[in-house]
Design a protein around this motif. Structure first.
Motif, PDB file in Angstrom:
ATOM      1  N   ALA A   1       0.939  -1.268  -0.037  1.00 57.28           N
ATOM      2  CA  ALA A   1      -0.033   0.022  -0.116  1.00 57.28           C
ATOM      3  C   ALA A   1       0.626   1.183  -0.182  1.00 57.28           C
ATOM      4  O   ALA A   1       2.037   1.323   0.511  1.00 57.28           O
ATOM      5  CB  ALA A   1      -0.847   0.014   1.139  1.00 57.28           C
ATOM      6  N   ARG A   2       0.277   2.292  -0.502  1.00 56.55           N
ATOM      7  CA  ARG A   2       0.998   3.621  -0.590  1.00 56.55           C
ATOM      8  C   ARG A   2       1.686   3.757   0.913  1.00 56.55           C
ATOM      9  O   ARG A   2       2.797   4.523   1.082  1.00 56.55           O
ATOM     10  CB  ARG A   2       0.310   4.691  -1.181  1.00 56.55           C
ATOM     11  N   THR A   3       0.838   3.891   1.871  1.00 53.18           N
ATOM     12  CA  THR A   3       1.364   4.231   3.145  1.00 53.18           C
ATOM     13  C   THR A   3       2.563   3.250   3.703  1.00 53.18           C
ATOM     14  O   THR A   3       3.398   3.843   4.278  1.00 53.18           O
ATOM     15  CB  THR A   3       0.152   3.954   4.191  1.00 53.18           C
ATOM     16  N   ASP A   4       2.342   2.028   3.198  1.00 55.13           N
ATOM     17  CA  ASP A   4       3.724   0.983   3.697  1.00 55.13           C
ATOM     18  C   ASP A   4       4.900   1.457   2.716  1.00 55.13           C
ATOM     19  O   ASP A   4       5.916   1.539   3.324  1.00 55.13           O
ATOM     20  CB  ASP A   4       3.245  -0.284   3.266  1.00 55.13           C
ATOM     21  N   VAL A   5       4.668   1.814   1.513  1.00 52.40           N
ATOM     22  CA  VAL A   5       5.872   2.487   0.761  1.00 52.40           C
ATOM     23  C   VAL A   5       6.459   3.679   1.484  1.00 52.40           C
ATOM     24  O   VAL A   5       7.640   3.753   1.280  1.00 52.40           O
ATOM     25  CB  VAL A   5       5.546   2.556  -0.817  1.00 52.40           C
ATOM     26  N   SER A   6       5.657   4.538   1.864  1.00 50.52           N
ATOM     27  CA  SER A   6       6.000   5.699   2.539  1.00 50.52           C
ATOM     28  C   SER A   6       6.943   5.354   3.636  1.00 50.52           C
ATOM     29  O   SER A   6       7.958   6.090   3.998  1.00 50.52           O
ATOM     30  CB  SER A   6       4.773   6.649   2.874  1.00 50.52           C
ATOM     31  N   LYS A   7       6.390   4.523   4.558  1.00 46.76           N
ATOM     32  CA  LYS A   7       7.044   4.265   5.949  1.00 46.76           C
ATOM     33  C   LYS A   7       8.404   3.282   5.410  1.00 46.76           C
ATOM     34  O   LYS A   7       9.445   3.707   6.213  1.00 46.76           O
ATOM     35  CB  LYS A   7       6.331   3.076   6.694  1.00 46.76           C
ATOM     36  N   LEU A   8       8.290   2.499   4.821  1.00 49.39           N
ATOM     37  CA  LEU A   8       9.507   1.583   4.310  1.00 49.39           C
ATOM     38  C   LEU A   8      10.567   2.078   3.504  1.00 49.39           C
ATOM     39  O   LEU A   8      11.648   2.225   4.034  1.00 49.39           O
ATOM     40  CB  LEU A   8       9.179   0.246   3.810  1.00 49.39           C
ATOM     41  N   ARG A   9      10.248   2.897   2.399  1.00 53.82           N
ATOM     42  CA  ARG A   9      11.086   3.393   1.580  1.00 53.82           C
ATOM     43  C   ARG A   9      11.541   4.667   2.202  1.00 53.82           C
ATOM     44  O   ARG A   9      12.777   4.924   2.070  1.00 53.82           O
ATOM     45  CB  ARG A   9      10.511   3.535  -0.002  1.00 53.82           C
ATOM     46  N   ASP A  10      10.307   5.516   2.390  1.00 58.35           N
ATOM     47  CA  ASP A  10      11.031   7.081   2.510  1.00 58.35           C
ATOM     48  C   ASP A  10      11.548   7.117   4.065  1.00 58.35           C
ATOM     49  O   ASP A  10      12.347   7.985   4.407  1.00 58.35           O
ATOM     50  CB  ASP A  10       9.790   7.883   2.395  1.00 58.35           C
ATOM     51  N   GLU A  11      10.827   6.532   4.922  1.00 56.67           N
ATOM     52  CA  GLU A  11      11.305   6.592   6.516  1.00 56.67           C
ATOM     53  C   GLU A  11      12.158   5.800   6.829  1.00 56.67           C
ATOM     54  O   GLU A  11      13.287   6.410   7.491  1.00 56.67           O
ATOM     55  CB  GLU A  11       9.919   6.488   7.119  1.00 56.67           C
ATOM     56  N   ALA A  12      12.156   4.382   6.399  1.00 64.97           N
ATOM     57  CA  ALA A  12      13.205   3.519   7.066  1.00 64.97           C
ATOM     58  C   ALA A  12      14.340   3.508   6.116  1.00 64.97           C
ATOM     59  O   ALA A  12      15.479   3.963   6.844  1.00 64.97           O
ATOM     60  CB  ALA A  12      12.556   2.208   7.033  1.00 64.97           C
ATOM     61  N   LEU A  13      14.346   3.548   5.192  1.00 66.02           N
ATOM     62  CA  LEU A  13      15.861   3.714   4.055  1.00 66.02           C
ATOM     63  C   LEU A  13      16.110   5.143   4.087  1.00 66.02           C
ATOM     64  O   LEU A  13      17.463   5.424   4.256  1.00 66.02           O
ATOM     65  CB  LEU A  13      15.402   3.095   2.841  1.00 66.02           C
ATOM     66  N   ARG A  14      15.360   5.814   3.282  1.00 63.40           N
ATOM     67  CA  ARG A  14      15.973   7.258   3.263  1.00 63.40           C
ATOM     68  C   ARG A  14      15.966   8.027   4.266  1.00 63.40           C
ATOM     69  O   ARG A  14      17.119   8.955   4.534  1.00 63.40           O
ATOM     70  CB  ARG A  14      14.939   7.923   2.119  1.00 63.40           C
ATOM     71  N   GLY A  15      15.125   7.882   5.305  1.00 66.01           N
ATOM     72  CA  GLY A  15      15.131   8.809   6.581  1.00 66.01           C
ATOM     73  C   GLY A  15      16.095   8.197   7.362  1.00 66.01           C
ATOM     74  O   GLY A  15      16.805   9.083   8.129  1.00 66.01           O
ATOM     75  N   ALA A  16      16.015   7.039   7.883  1.00 67.28           N
ATOM     76  CA  ALA A  16      16.933   6.332   8.800  1.00 67.28           C
ATOM     77  C   ALA A  16      18.096   5.794   8.488  1.00 67.28           C
ATOM     78  O   ALA A  16      18.867   5.327   9.321  1.00 67.28           O
ATOM     79  CB  ALA A  16      15.882   5.483   9.773  1.00 67.28           C
ATOM     80  N   GLY A  17      18.334   5.648   7.364  1.00 65.43           N
ATOM     81  CA  GLY A  17      19.535   4.967   6.941  1.00 65.43           C
ATOM     82  C   GLY A  17      19.761   3.569   6.979  1.00 65.43           C
ATOM     83  O   GLY A  17      20.873   3.113   6.900  1.00 65.43           O
TER      84      GLY A  17
END
Length: 500
Positions: A279-295
């Motif tokens: 889902a779009r919300t999960d993509v945001s959490k996993l891609r944007d917050e976990a990988l891009r945001g938290a490294g």
């Protein structure tokens, strides 16, 4: 030979140009860390001050090439028993029939060949048959002798945060923690995601292989969760943090981001079952917050019981879903069409570079018969499932997020292979693996149409089955339907026949 005469002869040889040919054994010294090596392409200075171009890759690292490679094998949902079946030390029960441990794992044993071999252990671990099951359709437990067998086969890291970790309540969760703690003596390196108290459940695991430090966290769905404040009075309850609770999710990724290490892995049990798209919300959490945001370097997803696409995000990796690995409690997926009828095992090959592990190549191995005797899908059957992953990859291209779906080149044996730019120039196994690698060609029009048709909707179950009735679970397959691909799937009230 007297020292003065020896010195005279050595000087004469040097002046005559013969000196460099003399082999002199250097004194024993400690190995130089990779982080101390000059950057690739930088010039070095020889003994008489002449600049010498450094080799293109890993210029002065004395470590043997394959000792710098850390391979991580990722498997999906794993259990060792049917729903609400008793546990036995000698094997797993499916529909009341016992299957020995070696029989169950014979087909995947050759695949468990990494430095870290990971799976999502979706079961309570206990030798007790008197635990009270939760009042729901599916409850899984596995005997610790079976988990010991998995370790003997090579598994050394299990994620425990999932919607079956609390199938037998807090007592079952404590049993799992107790048994996995004892299995550390037999080669189990880590089991993140479940704990007695919030601190243990949220703590990133710490695994060292070949001198590299790998940190691993896990978060799931289901269960009551754990209190956020000591005043709530259950800080010493057994449980896990909940992916759907915002504070729990951010605590998990923040702690992992702050953990010192060369590679960070997040295991996530999330989303809706049977969906091949996050889902779009999960993509945001996993891609944007976990990988891009938290490294975080690698996110590996579970729960859907079907594989999803793979995405590279600025050098990091998301495995959105791996499907089932081996689970006698699940049904045969063969009737769900080419988009959903297989499981996935993934090998991620990394190289130690500048105090980190860099991802250089990814292999995928499609699987079949995950409900009983898992084995690889070979040849043409495997190739077609690799093409399914490539089809899903097209929807994961997001240049603005520095993200692209991974296209795997099908291999003759049914595997898929993806190599990062320059991986063919790596020394050791990775260079051999990636030599001559090319991006895959488009599949035939007929196969493309077949895949698009199978993947074109989201399969959902219309109703759930009653407890202690696996026979009806098999009938549920006939009552699946499709809805629009863009329809929201997160938080659906539909219940899966696999158990919620």
């Amino acid at each position: 030979m007297r020292p003065a005469l020896k010195a005279f002869l050595v000087a004469a040889l040097v002046l005559s140009g013969i000196g460099p040919a003399m082999a002199v054994e250097p004194p024993a010294t400690a190995a130089v860390e990779v982080a101390n090596a000059p950057a690739a392409g930088a010039a070095t200075i020889d003994a008489v001050g002449t600049p010498v171009p450094a080799p293109a890759a890993h210029p002065s690292d004395p470590t043997p090439p394959d000792d710098r490679i850390v391979t991580i094998v990722f498997g999906g949902d794993l259990g060792l028993g049917g729903s609400n079946q008793p546990v036995l030390s000698s094997g797993a029960l499916r529909h009341g029939k016992r299957q020995g441990w070696s029989e169950l794992t014979a087909g995947i044993a050759p695949l468990i060949d990494g430095d870290i071999n990971f799976a999502n252990l979706e079961t309570v671990v206990t030798e007790r048959n008197d635990l009270r099951a939760n009042p729901k359709a599916f409850n899984f437990k596995s005997h610790p002798a079976g988990v010991r067998h998995l370790i003997d086969r090579g598994f050394n890291v299990f994620s425990l945060a999932n919607n079956h970790a609390l199938d037998y309540g807090e007592a079952g969760a404590r049993e799992t923690v107790r048994h996995l703690e004892s299995l550390a003596d037999y080669g189990l390196k880590a089991w993140p995601g479940l704990g007695v108290g919030r601190e243990q459940a949220a703590r990133p695991a710490d695994v060292t292989v070949k001198g590299a430090r790998v940190r691993i966290s896990a978060i799931g769905i289901g269960g009551h969760g754990l209190a956020e404040r000591k005043a709530d009075g259950d800080q010493q309850r057994a449980g896990m943090l909940n992916y759907n609770r915002t504070g729990d999710y951010y605590e998990t990724i923040d702690r992992l981001a702050d953990a010192e290490g060369d590679l960070r892995i997040l295991s996530v049990h999330y989303g809706a079952e049977l969906q091949v798209r996050a889902a779009r919300t999960d993509v945001s959490k996993l891609r944007d917050e976990a990988l891009r945001g938290a490294g975080i370097d690698i996110v590996v997803g579970h729960h859907a019981h079907v594989p999803a696409g793979v995405q590279i995000v600025d050098g990091s990796l998301i495995l959105y879903g791996l499907g089932n690995l081996l689970h006698p409690g699940m049904q045969d997926m063969a009737g769900f069409g080419i988009c959903r009828d297989y499981g996935l095992l993934v090998r991620v090959h990394t190289v130690r570079e500048q105090r980190r592990l860099a991802i250089r190549a990814v292999e995928v191995v499609p699987l079949t018969d995950m409900h009983i005797f898992t084995r690889p899908l070979e040849g043409e059957a495997g190739r077609q499932r690799v093409e399914v992953l490539n089809h899903l990859a097209a929807e994961l291209d997001a240049p603005d997020a520095l993200a692209s779906g991974v296209r795997f080149a099908p291999q003759p044996d049914g595997r898929g292979l993806y190599c990062m730019p320059g991986a063919d120039r790596e020394p050791g196994r990775i260079g051999l693996l990636c030599k001559g690698w090319e991006s895959p060609k488009r599949p035939s029009a007929e196969l493309s149409r077949r895949i698009a048709s199978s993947c074109g909707g989201s399969v959902v179950a219309r109703s759930r089955v009653g407890p202690d009735d696996e026979r009806r679970a098999g009938q549920e397959r006939a009552r699946v339907s499709r809805h629009r691909p863009d329809a929201p799937v997160g938080g659906s009230v539909l219940s899966s026949f696999f158990g919620w």
